[in-house]
Design a protein around this motif. Sequence first.
Motif, PDB file in Angstrom:
ATOM      1  N   VAL A  69       0.894  -1.295   0.294  1.00 22.66           N
ATOM      2  CA  VAL A  69       0.190   0.048  -0.070  1.00 22.66           C
ATOM      3  C   VAL A  69       0.607   0.939   0.241  1.00 22.66           C
ATOM      4  CG1 VAL A  69      -2.054  -1.044   1.243  1.00 22.66           C
ATOM      5  CG2 VAL A  69      -0.237   0.283   2.432  1.00 22.66           C
ATOM      6  N   THR A  70       0.538   1.864  -0.790  1.00 22.44           N
ATOM      7  CA  THR A  70       1.151   3.756  -0.107  1.00 22.44           C
ATOM      8  C   THR A  70       0.137   4.681  -0.283  1.00 22.44           C
ATOM      9  OG1 THR A  70       2.637   2.919  -2.564  1.00 22.44           O
ATOM     10  CG2 THR A  70       1.947   4.837  -2.070  1.00 22.44           C
ATOM     11  N   LEU A  71       0.444   5.932   0.720  1.00 18.92           N
ATOM     12  CA  LEU A  71      -0.410   6.780   0.629  1.00 18.92           C
ATOM     13  C   LEU A  71      -0.408   8.052   0.363  1.00 18.92           C
ATOM     14  CD1 LEU A  71      -0.593   4.615   3.872  1.00 18.92           C
ATOM     15  CD2 LEU A  71      -2.986   5.449   3.952  1.00 18.92           C
ATOM     16  N   LEU A  72      -1.141   8.198  -0.345  1.00 15.03           N
ATOM     17  CA  LEU A  72      -1.286  10.286  -0.767  1.00 15.03           C
ATOM     18  C   LEU A  72      -1.832  10.867   0.015  1.00 15.03           C
ATOM     19  CD1 LEU A  72      -0.099  12.252  -2.057  1.00 15.03           C
ATOM     20  CD2 LEU A  72      -1.994  12.044  -3.798  1.00 15.03           C
ATOM     21  N   ILE A  73      -1.487  11.092   1.483  1.00 18.90           N
ATOM     22  CA  ILE A  73      -2.348  11.869   3.025  1.00 18.90           C
ATOM     23  C   ILE A  73      -1.482  13.735   2.537  1.00 18.90           C
ATOM     24  CG2 ILE A  73      -2.177  12.406   5.094  1.00 18.90           C
ATOM     25  CD1 ILE A  73      -0.507   9.554   6.073  1.00 18.90           C
ATOM     26  N   VAL A 106      -4.028  -2.694   6.710  1.00 22.64           N
ATOM     27  CA  VAL A 106      -2.771  -2.097   6.213  1.00 22.64           C
ATOM     28  C   VAL A 106      -1.909  -0.952   6.054  1.00 22.64           C
ATOM     29  CG1 VAL A 106      -0.936  -3.050   4.750  1.00 22.64           C
ATOM     30  CG2 VAL A 106      -2.724  -4.705   5.368  1.00 22.64           C
ATOM     31  N   ALA A 107      -2.937  -0.006   5.266  1.00 21.47           N
ATOM     32  CA  ALA A 107      -3.238   1.059   5.123  1.00 21.47           C
ATOM     33  C   ALA A 107      -2.893   1.543   6.077  1.00 21.47           C
ATOM     34  CB  ALA A 107      -3.799   1.932   3.454  1.00 21.47           C
ATOM     35  N   PHE A 108      -3.691   1.662   7.127  1.00 17.80           N
ATOM     36  CA  PHE A 108      -4.157   2.759   7.867  1.00 17.80           C
ATOM     37  C   PHE A 108      -2.803   2.344   9.131  1.00 17.80           C
ATOM     38  CE2 PHE A 108      -8.560   2.755   7.891  1.00 17.80           C
ATOM     39  CZ  PHE A 108      -8.773   4.836   7.953  1.00 17.80           C
ATOM     40  N   ARG A 109      -2.178   0.753   9.190  1.00 13.68           N
ATOM     41  CA  ARG A 109      -1.508   0.314  10.140  1.00 13.68           C
ATOM     42  C   ARG A 109      -0.024   1.199   9.608  1.00 13.68           C
ATOM     43  NH1 ARG A 109       2.790  -3.081   9.192  1.00 13.68           N
ATOM     44  NH2 ARG A 109       1.186  -4.085   7.261  1.00 13.68           N
ATOM     45  N   GLU A 110      -0.113   0.601   8.136  1.00 14.04           N
ATOM     46  CA  GLU A 110       1.183   1.809   7.609  1.00 14.04           C
ATOM     47  C   GLU A 110       1.413   2.969   8.124  1.00 14.04           C
ATOM     48  OE1 GLU A 110       4.401   0.187   6.491  1.00 14.04           O
ATOM     49  OE2 GLU A 110       3.745  -1.715   6.870  1.00 14.04           O
ATOM     50  N   GLY A 111       0.404   3.754   7.119  1.00 14.91           N
ATOM     51  CA  GLY A 111       0.051   4.981   7.575  1.00 14.91           C
ATOM     52  C   GLY A 111       1.054   5.621   9.342  1.00 14.91           C
ATOM     53  N   TYR A 112      -0.398   4.869  10.276  1.00 13.32           N
ATOM     54  CA  TYR A 112       0.017   4.996  11.488  1.00 13.32           C
ATOM     55  C   TYR A 112       1.867   4.995  11.642  1.00 13.32           C
ATOM     56  CZ  TYR A 112       0.351   5.777  16.436  1.00 13.32           C
ATOM     57  OH  TYR A 112       0.735   5.516  17.711  1.00 13.32           O
ATOM     58  N   GLU A 113       2.443   3.763  11.010  1.00  7.49           N
ATOM     59  CA  GLU A 113       3.677   3.404  11.859  1.00  7.49           C
ATOM     60  C   GLU A 113       4.783   4.393  11.464  1.00  7.49           C
ATOM     61  OE1 GLU A 113       3.791  -1.425  11.783  1.00  7.49           O
ATOM     62  OE2 GLU A 113       4.367  -0.396  10.280  1.00  7.49           O
ATOM     63  N   GLU A 114       4.434   4.794   9.803  1.00  5.47           N
ATOM     64  CA  GLU A 114       5.725   5.738   8.917  1.00  5.47           C
ATOM     65  C   GLU A 114       5.672   6.824  10.207  1.00  5.47           C
ATOM     66  OE1 GLU A 114       6.340   4.797   5.114  1.00  5.47           O
ATOM     67  OE2 GLU A 114       6.079   2.766   5.873  1.00  5.47           O
ATOM     68  N   GLY A 151       3.044   8.589  12.580  1.00  8.18           N
ATOM     69  CA  GLY A 151       2.851   8.353  13.756  1.00  8.18           C
ATOM     70  C   GLY A 151       0.908   8.736  14.164  1.00  8.18           C
ATOM     71  N   MET A 152       0.780   9.559  12.724  1.00  2.84           N
ATOM     72  CA  MET A 152      -0.779  10.034  13.009  1.00  2.84           C
ATOM     73  C   MET A 152      -1.773   9.211  12.068  1.00  2.84           C
ATOM     74  SD  MET A 152      -1.400  13.396  10.455  1.00  2.84           S
ATOM     75  CE  MET A 152      -0.634  11.829   8.551  1.00  2.84           C
ATOM     76  N   ARG A 153      -3.595  10.107  12.914  1.00  2.53           N
ATOM     77  CA  ARG A 153      -3.962   9.005  12.481  1.00  2.53           C
ATOM     78  C   ARG A 153      -4.578   9.992  11.291  1.00  2.53           C
ATOM     79  NH1 ARG A 153      -4.026   4.104  14.304  1.00  2.53           N
ATOM     80  NH2 ARG A 153      -3.410   4.144  17.430  1.00  2.53           N
ATOM     81  N   PHE A 154      -5.570   9.022  10.041  1.00  6.79           N
ATOM     82  CA  PHE A 154      -6.576   9.801   9.359  1.00  6.79           C
ATOM     83  C   PHE A 154      -7.447   9.400   8.820  1.00  6.79           C
ATOM     84  CE2 PHE A 154      -2.584   7.179   7.729  1.00  6.79           C
ATOM     85  CZ  PHE A 154      -3.464   5.725   7.796  1.00  6.79           C
ATOM     86  N   ASN A 155      -8.101  10.737   8.307  1.00  9.09           N
ATOM     87  CA  ASN A 155      -9.756  10.242   7.974  1.00  9.09           C
ATOM     88  C   ASN A 155      -9.592  10.266   6.248  1.00  9.09           C
ATOM     89  OD1 ASN A 155     -10.104  10.635  10.409  1.00  9.09           O
ATOM     90  ND2 ASN A 155     -10.557  13.038   9.987  1.00  9.09           N
ATOM     91  N   ASN A 156     -10.725   9.832   5.869  1.00  3.62           N
ATOM     92  CA  ASN A 156     -11.595   9.705   4.412  1.00  3.62           C
ATOM     93  C   ASN A 156     -10.480   8.567   3.284  1.00  3.62           C
ATOM     94  OD1 ASN A 156     -13.759  11.480   4.909  1.00  3.62           O
ATOM     95  ND2 ASN A 156     -12.076  13.277   4.507  1.00  3.62           N
ATOM     96  N   LEU A 157      -9.922   7.833   3.615  1.00  4.22           N
ATOM     97  CA  LEU A 157      -9.104   6.375   3.775  1.00  4.22           C
ATOM     98  C   LEU A 157      -9.701   6.390   2.369  1.00  4.22           C
ATOM     99  CD1 LEU A 157      -6.018   5.632   3.377  1.00  4.22           C
ATOM    100  CD2 LEU A 157      -7.496   3.494   4.669  1.00  4.22           C
ATOM    101  N   LYS A 158      -9.309   6.001   1.117  1.00  8.15           N
ATOM    102  CA  LYS A 158     -10.518   5.271  -0.062  1.00  8.15           C
ATOM    103  C   LYS A 158      -9.083   4.694  -1.228  1.00  8.15           C
ATOM    104  CE  LYS A 158     -12.470   9.434  -0.470  1.00  8.15           C
ATOM    105  NZ  LYS A 158     -13.146  10.431  -1.625  1.00  8.15           N
ATOM    106  N   THR A 173      -5.741   7.247  -1.125  1.00  5.81           N
ATOM    107  CA  THR A 173      -5.943   9.128  -0.685  1.00  5.81           C
ATOM    108  C   THR A 173      -6.251   8.689   0.727  1.00  5.81           C
ATOM    109  OG1 THR A 173      -8.049   9.250  -1.623  1.00  5.81           O
ATOM    110  CG2 THR A 173      -6.165   9.755  -3.269  1.00  5.81           C
ATOM    111  N   ALA A 174      -5.926  10.619   1.305  1.00  3.07           N
ATOM    112  CA  ALA A 174      -6.435  10.432   2.976  1.00  3.07           C
ATOM    113  C   ALA A 174      -6.189  11.370   3.060  1.00  3.07           C
ATOM    114  CB  ALA A 174      -5.599   9.188   4.031  1.00  3.07           C
TER     115      ALA A 174
END
Length: 135
Positions: free
Chosen positions: A22-26, A66-74, A76-83, A106-107
């Motif tokens: 997974v890759t996140l564009l936050i 996995v996106a929530f886990r990886e995003g938080y691990e890297e 330290g932030m929680r995020f919304n609107n994950l798509k 995206t998040a």
Amino acid sequence: MPPKIEGEEMRLFDLNLVVPFVTLLITNNEGKALISQRGDKVNVGQWWFELPGGKIDIGEKNSYSVAFREGYEETGMRFNNLKIVDTQLYEEDSERPSPGLAILFTASANGPIKIRDEEKGIVTSLKWLTKEEAL
């Protein structure tokens, strides 16, 4: 538990399967995107920047978790609107020992960013960039 080969834990590349990640564009409320500088990518130099993310481990079945886990691990932030916005199949090459399937999310940022102690040395910095700065 992953299968074993001669007493060793089998990695996904040992199976020569497609490795999903997974890759996140936050983005934040200013329209800036979060990138991370990686310290564990020494083979490509100290200026390796990428979007937060990581591989889906054996046994994980839900790319959203996995996106929530990886995003938080890297970050330290929680995020919304994950798509999920895109997927891309990558061929095996010199940097990837097995083919890969990237799932781009995206998040929206929800809170401050902080490199967690467990990630220090892997993630060396986090930066918010405008589209122009990123290009």
